[in-house]
Write a protein that holds these residues in place. Structure first.
Motif, PDB file in Angstrom:
ATOM      1  N   SER A  26       0.826  -1.209   0.000  1.00  0.00           N
ATOM      2  CA  SER A  26       0.000   0.000   0.000  1.00  0.00           C
ATOM      3  C   SER A  26       0.858   1.255   0.000  1.00  0.00           C
ATOM      4  CB  SER A  26      -0.954  -0.007   1.203  1.00  0.00           C
ATOM      5  OG  SER A  26      -0.251   0.130   2.423  1.00  0.00           O
ATOM      6  N   ILE A  27       1.984   1.213   0.721  1.00  0.00           N
ATOM      7  CA  ILE A  27       2.881   2.378   0.753  1.00  0.00           C
ATOM      8  C   ILE A  27       3.569   2.563  -0.592  1.00  0.00           C
ATOM      9  CG2 ILE A  27       4.992   3.308   1.775  1.00  0.00           C
ATOM     10  CD1 ILE A  27       4.128   1.837   4.390  1.00  0.00           C
ATOM     11  N   VAL A  28       4.158   1.488  -1.105  1.00  0.00           N
ATOM     12  CA  VAL A  28       4.885   1.578  -2.378  1.00  0.00           C
ATOM     13  C   VAL A  28       3.925   1.933  -3.508  1.00  0.00           C
ATOM     14  CG1 VAL A  28       6.207   0.254  -4.075  1.00  0.00           C
ATOM     15  CG2 VAL A  28       6.733   0.027  -1.634  1.00  0.00           C
ATOM     16  N   GLY A  29       2.736   1.338  -3.501  1.00  0.00           N
ATOM     17  CA  GLY A  29       1.766   1.631  -4.549  1.00  0.00           C
ATOM     18  C   GLY A  29       1.303   3.069  -4.526  1.00  0.00           C
ATOM     19  N   THR A  30       1.074   3.597  -3.329  1.00  0.00           N
ATOM     20  CA  THR A  30       0.662   5.000  -3.218  1.00  0.00           C
ATOM     21  C   THR A  30       1.752   5.926  -3.762  1.00  0.00           C
ATOM     22  OG1 THR A  30      -0.729   4.544  -1.291  1.00  0.00           O
ATOM     23  CG2 THR A  30      -0.021   6.824  -1.614  1.00  0.00           C
ATOM     24  N   LEU A  31       2.985   5.687  -3.357  1.00  0.00           N
ATOM     25  CA  LEU A  31       4.097   6.525  -3.821  1.00  0.00           C
ATOM     26  C   LEU A  31       4.265   6.429  -5.340  1.00  0.00           C
ATOM     27  CD1 LEU A  31       6.663   5.746  -0.990  1.00  0.00           C
ATOM     28  CD2 LEU A  31       5.478   7.928  -1.355  1.00  0.00           C
ATOM     29  N   ALA A  32       4.068   5.242  -5.889  1.00  0.00           N
ATOM     30  CA  ALA A  32       4.247   5.049  -7.333  1.00  0.00           C
ATOM     31  C   ALA A  32       3.224   5.831  -8.139  1.00  0.00           C
ATOM     32  CB  ALA A  32       4.158   3.558  -7.662  1.00  0.00           C
ATOM     33  N   LEU A  33       2.043   6.055  -7.574  1.00  0.00           N
ATOM     34  CA  LEU A  33       0.974   6.740  -8.301  1.00  0.00           C
ATOM     35  C   LEU A  33       1.010   8.258  -8.128  1.00  0.00           C
ATOM     36  CD1 LEU A  33      -1.980   4.274  -7.627  1.00  0.00           C
ATOM     37  CD2 LEU A  33      -0.713   4.594  -9.754  1.00  0.00           C
ATOM     38  N   LEU A  34       1.937   8.755  -7.330  1.00  0.00           N
ATOM     39  CA  LEU A  34       2.075  10.202  -7.164  1.00  0.00           C
ATOM     40  C   LEU A  34       2.931  10.788  -8.281  1.00  0.00           C
ATOM     41  CD1 LEU A  34       2.731  10.477  -3.309  1.00  0.00           C
ATOM     42  CD2 LEU A  34       0.553  10.767  -4.528  1.00  0.00           C
ATOM     43  N   ASP A  35       2.638  12.034  -8.659  1.00  0.00           N
ATOM     44  CA  ASP A  35       3.515  12.744  -9.587  1.00  0.00           C
ATOM     45  C   ASP A  35       4.847  13.020  -8.892  1.00  0.00           C
ATOM     46  OD1 ASP A  35       1.364  12.752 -11.298  1.00  0.00           O
ATOM     47  OD2 ASP A  35       0.724  14.782 -10.725  1.00  0.00           O
ATOM     48  N   ASP A  36       5.863  13.346  -9.687  1.00  0.00           N
ATOM     49  CA  ASP A  36       7.195  13.567  -9.118  1.00  0.00           C
ATOM     50  C   ASP A  36       7.189  14.690  -8.084  1.00  0.00           C
ATOM     51  OD1 ASP A  36       8.212  11.553 -10.650  1.00  0.00           O
ATOM     52  OD2 ASP A  36       9.074  12.872 -12.189  1.00  0.00           O
ATOM     53  N   ASN A  37       6.489  15.795  -8.390  1.00  0.00           N
ATOM     54  CA  ASN A  37       6.487  16.912  -7.441  1.00  0.00           C
ATOM     55  C   ASN A  37       5.686  16.580  -6.187  1.00  0.00           C
ATOM     56  OD1 ASN A  37       4.000  16.944  -8.750  1.00  0.00           O
ATOM     57  ND2 ASN A  37       3.815  19.173  -8.677  1.00  0.00           N
ATOM     58  N   GLU A  38       4.714  15.686  -6.305  1.00  0.00           N
ATOM     59  CA  GLU A  38       3.961  15.243  -5.139  1.00  0.00           C
ATOM     60  C   GLU A  38       4.819  14.308  -4.284  1.00  0.00           C
ATOM     61  OE1 GLU A  38      -0.538  15.216  -7.075  1.00  0.00           O
ATOM     62  OE2 GLU A  38       0.708  13.420  -7.189  1.00  0.00           O
ATOM     63  N   ARG A  39       5.465  13.372  -4.942  1.00  0.00           N
ATOM     64  CA  ARG A  39       6.289  12.406  -4.208  1.00  0.00           C
ATOM     65  C   ARG A  39       7.426  13.104  -3.474  1.00  0.00           C
ATOM     66  NH1 ARG A  39      10.451   8.782  -4.279  1.00  0.00           N
ATOM     67  NH2 ARG A  39       9.952   6.606  -3.799  1.00  0.00           N
ATOM     68  N   ALA A  40       7.933  14.193  -4.045  1.00  0.00           N
ATOM     69  CA  ALA A  40       9.029  14.925  -3.408  1.00  0.00           C
ATOM     70  C   ALA A  40       8.600  15.535  -2.081  1.00  0.00           C
ATOM     71  CB  ALA A  40       9.531  16.013  -4.349  1.00  0.00           C
ATOM     72  N   ARG A  41       7.320  15.750  -1.905  1.00  0.00           N
ATOM     73  CA  ARG A  41       6.823  16.327  -0.646  1.00  0.00           C
ATOM     74  C   ARG A  41       6.763  15.296   0.484  1.00  0.00           C
ATOM     75  NH1 ARG A  41       5.610  21.280  -0.147  1.00  0.00           N
ATOM     76  NH2 ARG A  41       5.253  22.564  -2.002  1.00  0.00           N
ATOM     77  N   VAL A  42       6.766  14.009   0.143  1.00  0.00           N
ATOM     78  CA  VAL A  42       6.649  12.971   1.167  1.00  0.00           C
ATOM     79  C   VAL A  42       7.997  12.798   1.844  1.00  0.00           C
ATOM     80  CG1 VAL A  42       6.037  10.579   1.663  1.00  0.00           C
ATOM     81  CG2 VAL A  42       4.840  11.821  -0.163  1.00  0.00           C
ATOM     82  N   LYS A  43       8.090  13.249   3.082  1.00  0.00           N
ATOM     83  CA  LYS A  43       9.361  13.252   3.799  1.00  0.00           C
ATOM     84  C   LYS A  43       9.482  12.132   4.823  1.00  0.00           C
ATOM     85  CE  LYS A  43      10.661  16.847   1.590  1.00  0.00           C
ATOM     86  NZ  LYS A  43      10.714  18.180   2.196  1.00  0.00           N
ATOM     87  N   GLY A  44       8.375  11.427   5.060  1.00  0.00           N
ATOM     88  CA  GLY A  44       8.434  10.355   6.050  1.00  0.00           C
ATOM     89  C   GLY A  44       7.239   9.433   5.938  1.00  0.00           C
ATOM     90  N   ILE A  45       7.378   8.260   6.538  1.00  0.00           N
ATOM     91  CA  ILE A  45       6.342   7.226   6.530  1.00  0.00           C
ATOM     92  C   ILE A  45       6.068   6.799   7.970  1.00  0.00           C
ATOM     93  CG2 ILE A  45       5.819   4.833   5.844  1.00  0.00           C
ATOM     94  CD1 ILE A  45       7.733   5.349   3.411  1.00  0.00           C
ATOM     95  N   ILE A  46       4.804   6.567   8.276  1.00  0.00           N
ATOM     96  CA  ILE A  46       4.429   6.005   9.576  1.00  0.00           C
ATOM     97  C   ILE A  46       3.642   4.725   9.334  1.00  0.00           C
ATOM     98  CG2 ILE A  46       3.015   6.315  11.656  1.00  0.00           C
ATOM     99  CD1 ILE A  46       3.562   9.298  11.505  1.00  0.00           C
ATOM    100  N   ILE A  47       4.013   3.664  10.029  1.00  0.00           N
ATOM    101  CA  ILE A  47       3.243   2.424  10.023  1.00  0.00           C
ATOM    102  C   ILE A  47       2.423   2.413  11.306  1.00  0.00           C
ATOM    103  CG2 ILE A  47       3.364  -0.096  10.076  1.00  0.00           C
ATOM    104  CD1 ILE A  47       5.936   0.115   8.417  1.00  0.00           C
ATOM    105  N   ASN A  48       1.123   2.381  11.154  1.00  0.00           N
ATOM    106  CA  ASN A  48       0.218   2.594  12.286  1.00  0.00           C
ATOM    107  C   ASN A  48      -0.505   1.299  12.688  1.00  0.00           C
ATOM    108  OD1 ASN A  48      -0.924   4.259  14.230  1.00  0.00           O
ATOM    109  ND2 ASN A  48      -2.622   4.891  12.931  1.00  0.00           N
ATOM    110  N   LYS A  49      -0.977   1.284  13.938  1.00  0.00           N
ATOM    111  CA  LYS A  49      -1.813   0.211  14.506  1.00  0.00           C
ATOM    112  C   LYS A  49      -1.088  -1.142  14.537  1.00  0.00           C
ATOM    113  CE  LYS A  49      -5.979   2.423  12.637  1.00  0.00           C
ATOM    114  NZ  LYS A  49      -7.254   2.203  11.914  1.00  0.00           N
ATOM    115  N   PHE A  50       0.195  -1.091  14.875  1.00  0.00           N
ATOM    116  CA  PHE A  50       0.994  -2.326  14.902  1.00  0.00           C
ATOM    117  C   PHE A  50       0.694  -3.136  16.165  1.00  0.00           C
ATOM    118  CE2 PHE A  50       4.970  -4.566  16.054  1.00  0.00           C
ATOM    119  CZ  PHE A  50       5.065  -5.408  14.960  1.00  0.00           C
ATOM    120  N   ARG A  51       0.611  -4.446  16.009  1.00  0.00           N
ATOM    121  CA  ARG A  51       0.469  -5.367  17.139  1.00  0.00           C
ATOM    122  C   ARG A  51       1.556  -6.431  17.009  1.00  0.00           C
ATOM    123  NH1 ARG A  51      -5.255  -5.215  19.020  1.00  0.00           N
ATOM    124  NH2 ARG A  51      -6.459  -3.933  17.576  1.00  0.00           N
ATOM    125  N   GLY A  52       2.249  -6.713  18.093  1.00  0.00           N
ATOM    126  CA  GLY A  52       3.245  -7.769  18.046  1.00  0.00           C
ATOM    127  C   GLY A  52       4.637  -7.269  18.369  1.00  0.00           C
TER     128      GLY A  52
END
Length: 492
Positions: A174-200
């Motif tokens: 889901s993360i890689v797919g979302t980034l792949a579908l962004l335009d270059d200028n949009e993807r450049a704005r993504v400075k970090g990733i959070i993985i949420n609701k982790f159990r274990g």
């Protein structure tokens, strides 16, 4: 003013809660911070002090930021009415009922100047703006008219943090797919990733996180463990979340059946019932699931007439009436209150202009008018409890004979109808008044010869404050705040 934006790989990944956490973290660290979401689609709304209607999430985030919510924090609110039509709330007030095609083709661009006005007013008041996206920024069919995600990031020059929910499975895709579908200028704005609701065990995820960072070149700023913090939900998807799954009836001394209307709204009214000892709330959408509860609750709805017709078609009207004859108690809130009356008179503005016979449990009739009433309210119940809440309704309900009002507001107005068995009110948030809620269920406990519970319950304000502080501690512990502050300060 600097801006940071939380976007998600999909709806219900935890964007609202993480924005709430950041608002509390920033204000606790000494910054003037405000939330913002340009366009929100939600049936759970929040009423500002001046009577404006915004998305509930931004109201909660403002509370976490220790400020009063304003309509600038959510200038456009869409409230679905059914049949691809939504009520458009602009700057807190009803603007129009617009179909989806018209909204996309004409309204979105026309309203952008109003969004910019809100941003301009916030810029002069706050140091940090925490923006919340909507759904996913990578919906190809919607991107050209999407004003809630990357367009807002560009407007505010915001750094974007992308959030994914690991509970759903497929988190890396889901993360890689979302980034792949962004335009270059949009993807450049993504400075970090959070993985949420982790159990274990986080160690089992470390190799995947390392791969993700190498593959995308974007740092994972945190893996946030799941926490059942008592923050109000905004999205109707939350109705199927862990907290609201139907409990086993036999585990609880008092069984509460909440009718899950198709167009249910402001269902956060029910949140306190899940915290009341010995009370088992469950959502019911069919006659076979109604069974024999102690209390039936008819909640708010975006369309009283259509939901009442559904109630008739489902057989629930007859089921409710039969249970009332056996002594079961009923509570109606807003649209649910209107259904408890004798007649619902629909205006030509709202629909056909027809008149519908309703449940007949309270001597009132309701007429719809064009002007919506939205206010924060406070008053005193017939039982002597001081209560606060809010109204959002375009119906006007009047008694057909002398009744006992449920609440007398401070301005002298009367609200609702109270009998020993049936209670109706326009006040959303009535159960958030914990002393009243404890009193109401203690009456039921007494009738069932169950031991009463002491009235030393925490106020809702205290509970919410505890939740915000708990959220600050939890998220701060698992999020790289140093990197987030580096993003903010490097952009000044």
């Amino acid at each position: 003013m600097r801006a940071i934006m939380i976007q998600g790989t999909s709806s219900d990944v935890g964007k609202s809660v993480l924005c709430t956490a950041l608002c509390r973290i920033f204000v606790n660290d000494g910054y003037r911070v405000a939330p913002f979401k340009s366009q929100n689609m939600a049936l759970n709304s929040y009423i500002t002090k001046d009577g404006g209607e915004i998305g509930r999430a931004q109201g909660v985030q403002a509370e976490a930021a220790k400020i009063d919510a304003t309509t600038d924090m959510n200038p456009i609110l869409l409230k679905p009415k059914g049949d691809m039509v939504s009520e458009v709330i602009l700057h807190g007030k009803h603007f129009a009922n617009i179909d989806a095609v018209t909204y996309r083709e004409t309204f979105v661009e026309a309203v952008m100047p109003e969004v910019r006005k809100s941003l301009a007013r916030l810029r002069v008041q706050y140091e940090i703006l925490v923006l919340e996206g909507a759904g996913s920024p990578a919906e190809i069919n919607l991107k050209s008219r999407d004003i809630a995600n990357m367009r807002m990031a560009h407007e505010t020059d915001a750094d974007v943090i992308l959030v994914a929910d690991i509970e759903r499975g497929g988190v890396f895709a889901s993360i890689v797919g979302t980034l792949a579908l962004l335009d270059d200028n949009e993807r450049a704005r993504v400075k970090g990733i959070i993985i949420n609701k982790f159990r274990g065990m986080k160690q089992l995820l470390d190799s995947g996180v390392e791969w993700l960072e190498n593959y995308t070149g974007i740092p994972v700023l945190g893996v946030i463990p799941f926490i059942d913090v008592q923050i109000e939900a905004e999205d109707s998807l939350a109705l199927s979340s862990l907290r609201l799954k139907k409990p086993q009836q036999q585990e609880f001394a008092i069984d509460v059946a909440i009718i899950r209307l198709p167009r249910i709204s402001n269902f956060t009214d029910m949140d306190p019932l899940f915290e009341e000892p010995g009370v088992g709330p469950r959502f019911v959408s069919s006659l076979k699931d109604l069974k024999h509860p102690d209390v039936i609750i008819l909640p708010g709805t975006k369309n009283t007439v259509e939901d009442f017709l559904w109630l008739q078609e489902s057989g629930l009207v007859q089921g409710i009436l039969q249970l009332v004859q056996k002594g079961v108690k009923v509570v109606g809130i807003c649209g649910g209150y209107q259904m408890l009356g004798e007649r619902i008179c629909e205006s030509a503005i709202e629909g056909s202009g027809g008149t519908y016979m309703s449940l007949g449990l309270l001597p009132i009739e309701t007429h719809f008018v064009s002007e919506k009433q939205s206010n924060q309210v406070q008053g005193r119940t017939v039982n002597g409890h001081n209560v606060v809440g809010y109204e959002i309704h375009s119906g006007r309900s009047t008694p057909t004979k002398v009744v006992t009002p449920f609440i007398i507001f401070e301005d002298g107005r009367q609200d609702g109808v109270y009998t020993e068995q049936v209670l109706g009110t326009y006040v959303h948030g009535i159960f958030q008044n914990r002393h009243f809620t404890r009193y109401y269920f203690n009456r039921l406990r007494a009738e069932k010869n169950i031991e009463l519970i002491a009235d030393d319950v925490l106020s809702d304000d205290d509970r919410r404050e505890q939740a915000y502080e708990m959220l600050d501690e939890h998220v701060r512990q698992h999020l790289d705040m140093e990197k987030i502050y580096n993003f903010i300060h490097s952009s000044v």
